[in-house]
Each structure stands twice: as C-alpha cells, then as structure tokens.
Write a protein that holds these residues in place. Structure first.
Motif, PDB file in Angstrom:
ATOM      1  N   GLY A  41      -5.333  73.489 -19.441  1.00 56.09           N
ATOM      2  CA  GLY A  41      -5.265  74.182 -18.156  1.00 56.09           C
ATOM      3  C   GLY A  41      -6.227  75.342 -17.986  1.00 56.09           C
ATOM      4  O   GLY A  41      -6.135  76.079 -17.001  1.00 56.09           O
ATOM      5  N   ILE A  42      -7.176  75.523 -18.895  1.00 57.42           N
ATOM      6  CA  ILE A  42      -8.098  76.662 -18.784  1.00 57.42           C
ATOM      7  C   ILE A  42      -8.979  76.529 -17.552  1.00 57.42           C
ATOM      8  O   ILE A  42      -9.299  77.519 -16.900  1.00 57.42           O
ATOM      9  N   GLY A  43      -9.343  75.309 -17.187  1.00 62.98           N
ATOM     10  CA  GLY A  43     -10.160  75.111 -15.984  1.00 62.98           C
ATOM     11  C   GLY A  43      -9.420  75.511 -14.723  1.00 62.98           C
ATOM     12  O   GLY A  43     -10.002  76.059 -13.796  1.00 62.98           O
ATOM     13  N   LYS A  44      -8.095  75.269 -14.690  1.00 64.11           N
ATOM     14  CA  LYS A  44      -7.287  75.638 -13.529  1.00 64.11           C
ATOM     15  C   LYS A  44      -7.148  77.145 -13.403  1.00 64.11           C
ATOM     16  O   LYS A  44      -6.885  77.650 -12.321  1.00 64.11           O
ATOM     17  N   CYS A  45      -7.299  77.860 -14.500  1.00 57.50           N
ATOM     18  CA  CYS A  45      -7.127  79.321 -14.506  1.00 57.50           C
ATOM     19  C   CYS A  45      -8.389  80.082 -14.128  1.00 57.50           C
ATOM     20  O   CYS A  45      -8.333  81.272 -13.847  1.00 57.50           O
ATOM     21  N   ALA A 104     -15.488  67.668 -17.088  1.00 60.68           N
ATOM     22  CA  ALA A 104     -14.423  68.128 -16.192  1.00 60.68           C
ATOM     23  C   ALA A 104     -13.892  67.006 -15.305  1.00 60.68           C
ATOM     24  O   ALA A 104     -12.694  66.966 -15.015  1.00 60.68           O
ATOM     25  N   GLU A 105     -14.740  66.091 -14.931  1.00 64.35           N
ATOM     26  CA  GLU A 105     -14.294  65.000 -14.054  1.00 64.35           C
ATOM     27  C   GLU A 105     -13.361  64.017 -14.777  1.00 64.35           C
ATOM     28  O   GLU A 105     -12.741  63.162 -14.147  1.00 64.35           O
ATOM     29  N   LYS A 106     -13.220  64.160 -16.081  1.00 60.88           N
ATOM     30  CA  LYS A 106     -12.325  63.306 -16.879  1.00 60.88           C
ATOM     31  C   LYS A 106     -10.989  63.998 -17.176  1.00 60.88           C
ATOM     32  O   LYS A 106     -10.224  63.569 -18.038  1.00 60.88           O
ATOM     33  N   GLU A 107     -10.703  65.071 -16.451  1.00 59.06           N
ATOM     34  CA  GLU A 107      -9.498  65.871 -16.684  1.00 59.06           C
ATOM     35  C   GLU A 107      -8.224  65.026 -16.691  1.00 59.06           C
ATOM     36  O   GLU A 107      -7.367  65.189 -17.549  1.00 59.06           O
ATOM     37  N   LEU A 108      -8.081  64.126 -15.737  1.00 57.76           N
ATOM     38  CA  LEU A 108      -6.847  63.342 -15.646  1.00 57.76           C
ATOM     39  C   LEU A 108      -6.662  62.412 -16.837  1.00 57.76           C
ATOM     40  O   LEU A 108      -5.545  62.207 -17.313  1.00 57.76           O
ATOM     41  N   ILE A 109      -7.747  61.881 -17.350  1.00 58.47           N
ATOM     42  CA  ILE A 109      -7.685  61.025 -18.540  1.00 58.47           C
ATOM     43  C   ILE A 109      -7.201  61.842 -19.733  1.00 58.47           C
ATOM     44  O   ILE A 109      -6.334  61.403 -20.504  1.00 58.47           O
ATOM     45  N   VAL A 110      -7.737  63.050 -19.876  1.00 55.94           N
ATOM     46  CA  VAL A 110      -7.344  63.912 -20.993  1.00 55.94           C
ATOM     47  C   VAL A 110      -5.874  64.309 -20.863  1.00 55.94           C
ATOM     48  O   VAL A 110      -5.124  64.262 -21.840  1.00 55.94           O
ATOM     49  N   ARG A 111      -5.452  64.682 -19.669  1.00 55.03           N
ATOM     50  CA  ARG A 111      -4.035  65.037 -19.459  1.00 55.03           C
ATOM     51  C   ARG A 111      -3.110  63.886 -19.825  1.00 55.03           C
ATOM     52  O   ARG A 111      -2.083  64.090 -20.482  1.00 55.03           O
ATOM     53  N   GLU A 112      -3.456  62.679 -19.382  1.00 55.85           N
ATOM     54  CA  GLU A 112      -2.625  61.514 -19.699  1.00 55.85           C
ATOM     55  C   GLU A 112      -2.535  61.289 -21.196  1.00 55.85           C
ATOM     56  O   GLU A 112      -1.472  60.983 -21.733  1.00 55.85           O
ATOM     57  N   PHE A 150     -17.872  73.654 -16.089  1.00 58.34           N
ATOM     58  CA  PHE A 150     -18.321  72.979 -14.871  1.00 58.34           C
ATOM     59  C   PHE A 150     -19.837  72.836 -14.824  1.00 58.34           C
ATOM     60  O   PHE A 150     -20.429  72.844 -13.768  1.00 58.34           O
ATOM     61  N   SER A 151     -20.478  72.775 -15.942  1.00 52.25           N
ATOM     62  CA  SER A 151     -21.918  72.573 -16.132  1.00 52.25           C
ATOM     63  C   SER A 151     -22.807  73.647 -15.517  1.00 52.25           C
ATOM     64  O   SER A 151     -24.008  73.560 -15.587  1.00 52.25           O
ATOM     65  N   THR A 152     -22.221  74.684 -14.919  1.00 49.60           N
ATOM     66  CA  THR A 152     -23.057  75.745 -14.343  1.00 49.60           C
ATOM     67  C   THR A 152     -22.627  77.138 -14.772  1.00 49.60           C
ATOM     68  O   THR A 152     -23.424  78.055 -14.768  1.00 49.60           O
ATOM     69  N   ILE A 153     -21.390  77.321 -15.134  1.00 46.36           N
ATOM     70  CA  ILE A 153     -20.882  78.639 -15.476  1.00 46.36           C
ATOM     71  C   ILE A 153     -20.901  78.791 -16.986  1.00 46.36           C
ATOM     72  O   ILE A 153     -20.157  78.130 -17.699  1.00 46.36           O
ATOM     73  N   LYS A 154     -21.754  79.659 -17.472  1.00 43.22           N
ATOM     74  CA  LYS A 154     -21.930  79.827 -18.901  1.00 43.22           C
ATOM     75  C   LYS A 154     -21.129  81.033 -19.371  1.00 43.22           C
ATOM     76  O   LYS A 154     -21.186  82.099 -18.782  1.00 43.22           O
ATOM     77  N   VAL A 194      -5.836  73.963 -30.776  1.00 44.35           N
ATOM     78  CA  VAL A 194      -6.917  73.193 -30.161  1.00 44.35           C
ATOM     79  C   VAL A 194      -6.958  73.541 -28.679  1.00 44.35           C
ATOM     80  O   VAL A 194      -5.975  73.359 -27.966  1.00 44.35           O
ATOM     81  N   LEU A 195      -8.096  74.061 -28.217  1.00 51.06           N
ATOM     82  CA  LEU A 195      -8.322  74.327 -26.802  1.00 51.06           C
ATOM     83  C   LEU A 195      -9.014  73.118 -26.198  1.00 51.06           C
ATOM     84  O   LEU A 195     -10.090  72.714 -26.666  1.00 51.06           O
ATOM     85  N   PHE A 196      -8.400  72.521 -25.185  1.00 56.88           N
ATOM     86  CA  PHE A 196      -9.031  71.421 -24.455  1.00 56.88           C
ATOM     87  C   PHE A 196      -9.825  72.035 -23.324  1.00 56.88           C
ATOM     88  O   PHE A 196      -9.270  72.687 -22.436  1.00 56.88           O
ATOM     89  N   TYR A 197     -11.145  71.835 -23.388  1.00 58.70           N
ATOM     90  CA  TYR A 197     -12.066  72.563 -22.525  1.00 58.70           C
ATOM     91  C   TYR A 197     -12.860  71.629 -21.614  1.00 58.70           C
ATOM     92  O   TYR A 197     -13.620  70.789 -22.093  1.00 58.70           O
ATOM     93  N   PRO A 198     -12.692  71.791 -20.291  1.00 62.10           N
ATOM     94  CA  PRO A 198     -13.412  70.924 -19.331  1.00 62.10           C
ATOM     95  C   PRO A 198     -14.845  71.405 -19.126  1.00 62.10           C
ATOM     96  O   PRO A 198     -15.187  72.020 -18.129  1.00 62.10           O
ATOM     97  N   GLY A 199     -15.672  71.145 -20.086  1.00 62.93           N
ATOM     98  CA  GLY A 199     -17.064  71.576 -20.047  1.00 62.93           C
ATOM     99  C   GLY A 199     -17.716  71.223 -21.371  1.00 62.93           C
ATOM    100  O   GLY A 199     -17.293  70.302 -22.052  1.00 62.93           O
ATOM    101  N   LYS A 200     -18.729  71.971 -21.738  1.00 62.54           N
ATOM    102  CA  LYS A 200     -19.468  71.727 -22.975  1.00 62.54           C
ATOM    103  C   LYS A 200     -19.237  72.866 -23.953  1.00 62.54           C
ATOM    104  O   LYS A 200     -19.233  74.037 -23.566  1.00 62.54           O
ATOM    105  N   TYR A 201     -19.071  72.505 -25.212  1.00 60.36           N
ATOM    106  CA  TYR A 201     -18.985  73.485 -26.294  1.00 60.36           C
ATOM    107  C   TYR A 201     -19.950  73.049 -27.374  1.00 60.36           C
ATOM    108  O   TYR A 201     -19.866  71.921 -27.873  1.00 60.36           O
TER     109      TYR A 201
END
Length: 192
Positions: A134-138, A39-47, A176-180, A161-168
């Motif tokens: 944008g799924i993390g923003k929602c 998730a902390e790499k969100e801006l890199i992925v957006r760019e 966010f490493s805590t919400i499963k 393709v879903l870009f997901y800020p977490g683990k799959y």
C-alpha cells in the motif's frame, strides 16, 4: 528477464526457507527487502499476496505471514483520532502540501516512535514474515524511506518485505517511473 509471476513464485519460495526467516541478510544485516514491480501490475501483486496469506493460514509453514497495508493503517489512525473530517476541510482550505505536513506530524512519520511503526511492532508475532503493502496508495503523505528507516530501528527479529510499485536498484526507489526517492535504503532486493 523473469515475468512478474515467476518473480512472485521465487519470493514465495524464499520466504518459506528457514535461512530467510532467520532474518539475516547479506553481511548479517537485518533482513529488510524490497520486492519491486511495475505499478500497473498492482492488482496481480495484491491477488498473489492474498493467495500467499491464505495458504499460510493453514499453519504448516512454521511462521505467520503478516500483511500490513500502510494506507489502511494511516486511515485507521486518522479515524481513531477523529481527524478524517478535519483532514478534508484542512486540505480544501490550505492545500495538499499542508495536509501532508499535518498528517505526517500527527503520525510522527519522522520519529522513531512513529504511530505506524508502533502499530506494526505491536501486531507482529515472534515467528513471522512481515509484508508491507500500500505504499503507492499513501504517496505523497507517506514515503517508503521513512517507514523502512524507522522500522529498521524498531523491528529486527523478523524479515520485512516492502512491496514497491516502481523500481528498486538496491540503492534508491523510483515511484511511478518519474518520482525518484533519493534516499539510501538499507534493504536488499528480494528477487531480481
């Protein structure tokens, strides 16, 4: 382990391949994929997504890269329905849990004819690759499993393709490493 930039390079090459765009995953499943990232790499992925979209606009790839920001779709629907001010007031009065339920009901998130799914369906050309961002923003108003499951019923002609800020891990998503999210996904991991 490959860096995020290396994984994005692989993803870019994959979506350009004809076999990927034929929209058949493993075992001839419809081509739904998850690209997970920290998730902390969100801006890199957006760019990088903006960069890929810009390159695709030149029209030499043989397909259109369509990027849907789920957060923007939700906000646009709420504004077009005249509900933004009501949402703010309702949240103050009733709390976050009630607004999540009210917005979910308005968007018909649990239904196959979800307003979000309709928007994506109506705005996806024939020869396309769809990126969902944008799924993390929602979160927590919109959950990725609801979108993927409902889209799976409605769009099967193009890869998604879903870009997901977490683990799959190929079975479940962890945000966010805590919400499963304990829901099973019929989606393939795009890049390991």
């Amino acid at each position: 382990m490959a860096s995020l930039e290396e994984r994005l390079d692989v993803a870019e090459r994959l979506i350009k391949s004809e076999s990927f765009r034929q929209n058949k995953g493993l075992g001839n499943e419809v081509g739904y994929y998850v690209f997970d990232y920290p998730a902390e790499k969100e801006l890199i992925v957006r760019e990088r997504i903006d960069y890929m979209k810009g390159k695709n606009l030149k029209g030499s790839d043989g397909f259109e890269l369509v990027v849907f920001d789920l957060y923007d779709i939700v906000i646009d629907i709420l504004e077009s329905e005249g509900f933004m001010d009501q949402c703010f007031k309702f949240e103050k009065k009733k709390g976050l849990e009630r607004i999540i339920k009210a917005v979910g009901n308005l968007l018909q998130v649990n239904d196959e004819d979800s307003m979000i799914v309709k928007h994506i369906q109506e705005n996806t050309p024939k020869d396309a690759v769809v990126f969902l961002i944008g799924i993390g923003k929602c979160y927590p108003i919109l959950r990725s499993h609801k979108i993927l499951n409902n889209l799976h019923q409605a769009i099967d002609r193009v890869p998604v393709v879903l870009f997901y800020p977490g683990k799959y891990d190929g079975q479940e998503l962890v945000l966010f490493s805590t919400i499963k999210d304990d829901n099973y996904y019929r989606a393939f991991k795009l890049v390991d």
